[in-house]
Design a protein around this motif. Structure first.
Motif, PDB file in Angstrom:
ATOM      1  N   ALA A  13       0.825  -1.213   0.000  1.00 19.74           N
ATOM      2  CA  ALA A  13       0.000   0.000   0.000  1.00 19.74           C
ATOM      3  C   ALA A  13       0.859   1.263   0.000  1.00 19.74           C
ATOM      4  CB  ALA A  13      -0.956  -0.001   1.195  1.00 19.74           C
ATOM      5  N   ALA A  14       1.889   1.281   0.834  1.00 18.16           N
ATOM      6  CA  ALA A  14       2.760   2.461   0.902  1.00 18.16           C
ATOM      7  C   ALA A  14       3.515   2.650  -0.408  1.00 18.16           C
ATOM      8  CB  ALA A  14       3.748   2.331   2.063  1.00 18.16           C
ATOM      9  N   GLU A  81       5.867  14.737  -0.425  1.00 19.63           N
ATOM     10  CA  GLU A  81       4.526  14.816   0.159  1.00 19.63           C
ATOM     11  C   GLU A  81       4.017  13.456   0.628  1.00 19.63           C
ATOM     12  OE1 GLU A  81       1.948  16.652  -2.716  1.00 19.63           O
ATOM     13  OE2 GLU A  81       2.977  18.587  -2.562  1.00 19.63           O
ATOM     14  N   VAL A  82       4.440  12.380  -0.020  1.00 21.20           N
ATOM     15  CA  VAL A  82       3.990  11.046   0.380  1.00 21.20           C
ATOM     16  C   VAL A  82       5.030  10.321   1.225  1.00 21.20           C
ATOM     17  CG1 VAL A  82       2.272  10.735  -1.423  1.00 21.20           C
ATOM     18  CG2 VAL A  82       4.625  10.056  -1.865  1.00 21.20           C
ATOM     19  N   GLY A  83       5.954  11.063   1.811  1.00 21.43           N
ATOM     20  CA  GLY A  83       6.846  10.506   2.814  1.00 21.43           C
ATOM     21  C   GLY A  83       8.221  10.069   2.367  1.00 21.43           C
ATOM     22  N   ALA A  84       8.591  10.304   1.131  1.00 20.31           N
ATOM     23  CA  ALA A  84       9.939   9.956   0.693  1.00 20.31           C
ATOM     24  C   ALA A  84      10.961  10.851   1.388  1.00 20.31           C
ATOM     25  CB  ALA A  84      10.066  10.120  -0.823  1.00 20.31           C
ATOM     26  N   VAL A 105      15.122  10.763  -4.560  1.00 22.52           N
ATOM     27  CA  VAL A 105      14.476  10.527  -3.263  1.00 22.52           C
ATOM     28  C   VAL A 105      14.698   9.069  -2.873  1.00 22.52           C
ATOM     29  CG1 VAL A 105      12.706  12.301  -3.626  1.00 22.52           C
ATOM     30  CG2 VAL A 105      12.206   9.912  -4.229  1.00 22.52           C
ATOM     31  N   ILE A 106      14.526   8.800  -1.608  1.00 19.53           N
ATOM     32  CA  ILE A 106      14.551   7.431  -1.106  1.00 19.53           C
ATOM     33  C   ILE A 106      13.105   7.043  -0.816  1.00 19.53           C
ATOM     34  CG2 ILE A 106      15.371   5.874   0.697  1.00 19.53           C
ATOM     35  CD1 ILE A 106      17.613   6.969  -1.122  1.00 19.53           C
ATOM     36  N   GLY A 107      12.645   5.971  -1.474  1.00 24.30           N
ATOM     37  CA  GLY A 107      11.269   5.503  -1.337  1.00 24.30           C
ATOM     38  C   GLY A 107      11.056   4.607  -0.126  1.00 24.30           C
ATOM     39  N   PRO A 108       9.856   4.040   0.006  1.00 22.84           N
ATOM     40  CA  PRO A 108       9.480   3.267   1.187  1.00 22.84           C
ATOM     41  C   PRO A 108      10.394   2.090   1.515  1.00 22.84           C
ATOM     42  CG  PRO A 108       7.545   3.730  -0.133  1.00 22.84           C
ATOM     43  CD  PRO A 108       8.737   4.187  -0.930  1.00 22.84           C
TER      44      PRO A 108
END
Length: 122
Positions: A13-14, A81-84, A105-108
Motif C-alpha cells: 500500500a505504501a 509529500e507522500v513521505g519519501a 528521493v529514497i522511497g518506502p
C-alpha cells in the motif's frame, strides 16, 4: 531500453501510493492491478510492476526520464509529500553532463528513485 521492471516491496500500500503520487507528473497511471500486484506505465509500452513480498530485496536505483525540468521538480515535491526522504533536490548535475537535471528521493523500501531531464532549459 527495458520493457518492464518488476520488484517486490515490503509494504504494498505504501509503495503503491509512493510510486503513483511521485510519478504522476510523468504521466504514470495504473495499467492493471490484481493478486500479482500493480503495473504502472506512462506510455503503455514500458512498465513498472510492484508486488508484495516478505523477501528483503537489494536496494535499487530507478531512474525515470522527464520531458522537462518542471516534471523533475513536480516529482520531487510529490514524492516528499507522500513521505519519501530527500536524496538530492532538483538541480543540474554537470558532472554527468551539462544538461543533466535531476532529483533523487529514497522511497518506502530504501530504493533510490530518480527523475532526470537531459534537455536544456526552455
Amino acid at each position: 531500453m527495458f520493457d518492464h521492471v518488476v520488484f517486490g516491496v515490503s509494504d504494498y500500500a505504501a509503495s503503491k501510493t509512493f510510486f503513483l503520487k511521485s510519478l504522476e507528473p510523468l504521466g504514470m497511471v495504473i495499467v492493471q492491478e490484481g493478486e500479482k500486484g500493480i503495473e504502472l506505465s506512462a506510455d503503455g509500452k514500458v512498465s513498472l510492476c510492484l508486488y508484495q513480498t516478505e523477501e528483503k530485496p537489494a536496494r535499487l536505483h530507478l531512474a525515470f526520464v522527464a520531458e522537462n525540468r518542471q516534471q523533475v521538480d513536480a516529482f520531487h515535491r510529490a514524492a516528499l509529500e507522500v513521505g519519501a526522504s530527500d536524496n538530492g533536490g532538483p538541480g543540474l548535475r554537470p558532472h554527468y553532463h551539462a544538461n543533466y537535471y535531476a532529483a533523487f528521493v529514497i522511497g518506502p523500501d530504501g530504493h533510490n528513485v530518480e527523475v532526470v531531464c537531459h534537455k536544456p532549459e526552455g
